[in-house]
Design a protein around this motif. Sequence first.
Motif, short mmCIF file in Angstrom:
data_model
loop_
_atom_site.label_atom_id
_atom_site.label_comp_id
_atom_site.label_asym_id
_atom_site.label_seq_id
_atom_site.Cartn_x
_atom_site.Cartn_y
_atom_site.Cartn_z
N THR A 182 12.80 16.39 21.64
CA THR A 182 12.31 17.05 22.85
C THR A 182 11.25 18.10 22.51
O THR A 182 11.32 19.25 22.92
CB THR A 182 13.47 17.69 23.63
OG1 THR A 182 14.20 18.56 22.75
CG2 THR A 182 14.39 16.63 24.19
N TYR A 183 10.27 17.67 21.72
CA TYR A 183 9.10 18.51 21.49
C TYR A 183 8.34 18.67 22.80
O TYR A 183 8.52 17.90 23.75
CB TYR A 183 8.15 17.83 20.50
CG TYR A 183 8.60 17.73 19.07
CD1 TYR A 183 9.36 18.70 18.45
CD2 TYR A 183 8.22 16.62 18.31
CE1 TYR A 183 9.74 18.59 17.12
CE2 TYR A 183 8.58 16.49 16.97
CZ TYR A 183 9.35 17.48 16.38
OH TYR A 183 9.71 17.36 15.08
N GLU A 184 7.44 19.65 22.85
CA GLU A 184 6.54 19.78 24.00
C GLU A 184 5.50 18.66 23.93
O GLU A 184 4.79 18.53 22.93
CB GLU A 184 5.85 21.14 23.98
CG GLU A 184 4.81 21.33 25.07
CD GLU A 184 5.37 21.07 26.46
OE1 GLU A 184 4.77 20.23 27.16
OE2 GLU A 184 6.39 21.69 26.82
N TYR A 201 13.74 18.21 14.06
CA TYR A 201 13.76 19.11 15.21
C TYR A 201 14.59 20.32 14.83
O TYR A 201 15.77 20.20 14.50
CB TYR A 201 14.34 18.43 16.45
CG TYR A 201 14.12 19.28 17.70
CD1 TYR A 201 13.02 19.07 18.52
CD2 TYR A 201 14.99 20.31 18.02
CE1 TYR A 201 12.80 19.87 19.64
CE2 TYR A 201 14.78 21.11 19.13
CZ TYR A 201 13.68 20.88 19.93
OH TYR A 201 13.46 21.68 21.03
N ALA A 235 6.35 25.88 27.97
CA ALA A 235 6.84 24.80 27.11
C ALA A 235 8.27 24.41 27.48
O ALA A 235 9.07 25.24 27.94
CB ALA A 235 6.78 25.23 25.64
N TRP A 237 11.07 23.77 25.95
CA TRP A 237 12.20 24.53 25.41
C TRP A 237 11.77 25.92 24.95
O TRP A 237 12.32 26.48 24.01
CB TRP A 237 12.91 23.75 24.29
CG TRP A 237 13.73 22.63 24.83
CD1 TRP A 237 13.51 21.29 24.68
CD2 TRP A 237 14.89 22.75 25.68
NE1 TRP A 237 14.45 20.58 25.36
CE2 TRP A 237 15.32 21.43 25.99
CE3 TRP A 237 15.59 23.83 26.21
CZ2 TRP A 237 16.43 21.18 26.80
CZ3 TRP A 237 16.69 23.57 27.02
CH2 TRP A 237 17.10 22.27 27.30
N SER A 241 10.21 25.48 21.32
CA SER A 241 9.10 24.52 21.27
C SER A 241 7.98 25.03 20.36
O SER A 241 7.41 24.26 19.57
CB SER A 241 8.55 24.27 22.68
OG SER A 241 9.53 23.68 23.51
N ASN A 244 9.01 24.86 16.66
CA ASN A 244 8.85 23.52 16.09
C ASN A 244 7.40 23.21 15.79
O ASN A 244 7.10 22.57 14.77
CB ASN A 244 9.47 22.48 17.03
CG ASN A 244 10.94 22.28 16.79
OD1 ASN A 244 11.34 21.54 15.91
ND2 ASN A 244 11.77 22.98 17.56
N ARG A 245 6.51 23.65 16.63
CA ARG A 245 5.07 23.46 16.35
C ARG A 245 4.69 24.21 15.07
O ARG A 245 3.97 23.67 14.22
CB ARG A 245 4.27 23.99 17.54
CG ARG A 245 2.77 24.12 17.29
CD ARG A 245 2.06 22.80 17.33
NE ARG A 245 0.63 22.97 17.07
CZ ARG A 245 -0.30 22.07 17.31
NH1 ARG A 245 0.03 20.91 17.84
NH2 ARG A 245 -1.56 22.30 17.04
#
Length: 291
Positions: A182-184, A201, A235, A237, A241, A244-245
């Motif tokens: 569930t990335y952006e 993730y 974003a 989450w 999010s 994670n980026r």
Amino acid sequence: MKLPRMVYNQPEVVQPVRTDVLIMSPWLAPIVWDGTYNLGILNAQYRQRKFRVGITIFAIKKYTVFVKKFIESAEKYFMVGQKVTYYIFTDRASDIPVMNLAEGRSIAVLKVPSYPRWQDVSMRRMEMIRDSSHTRFSHEVDYLVCVDVDMTFNDEVGVEILSNLFGTLHPGMFGLPRDSYTYERNPQSEAYIPADEGDFYYAGGFFGGNTEEVYKLTNFCHKAMMVDKEKNIEAVWHDESYLNRYFLYHKPTKILSPEYLWDDNFGIPAFLKRRRFLAVPKNHDEIRNRR
């Protein structure tokens, strides 16, 4: 200084310590699982240098109800025998209990504003950690561990987690293909990750590193959020999010397995030998949205 003898079983050079899970990332960052390290060796190595650990938690609005149990569990399991400062960000300083701590451990209450939405509270954490890293943390501690307060330590968490920059594998995403993460996925967002990119993730509820690297991470995340805010983008989450980026292009030097952030709603799979940090069962709506 005369060092103590180091007596333990010789490491096996042809027999992997774990074959059921990945224990090394493609960029040679170790993935920490039970059985992949000897805590006695690590403690002996860290005793040769003076260091202090800061752990940050956010007790905003009704989240103050989790502080006492969190610290009690941390005193039992988190960095036992090490110098630790609990940095508690809160809008309700009077609700933070006075607690008896082990020698070398202390509580610092940092007063911060509240925000109407829990999403804003979540996203502003990066800004607050960034600002305090620059003005305070870098002068007081060597490592920062940034975690959620609505959790309890359930097993030992020690110096094995420490590294320049570490993240934790999200228990809900463990073992899934990257295009299921569930990335952006909005290309206009600063948190955007395409479906064909990504390693793991990472959970927003347990990350850290040395104070300089945590400053860089939180500075990136906060600035990216502010850019998105100008574009009326939020974003999917929130701060997780952007985390994670950041980890996609600034690889962590150590990765913690889901042992270090688990929710029993996921059951107890065979690969999970220990549940070190556990989510507290709660009514999210009641805690997040009401004063």
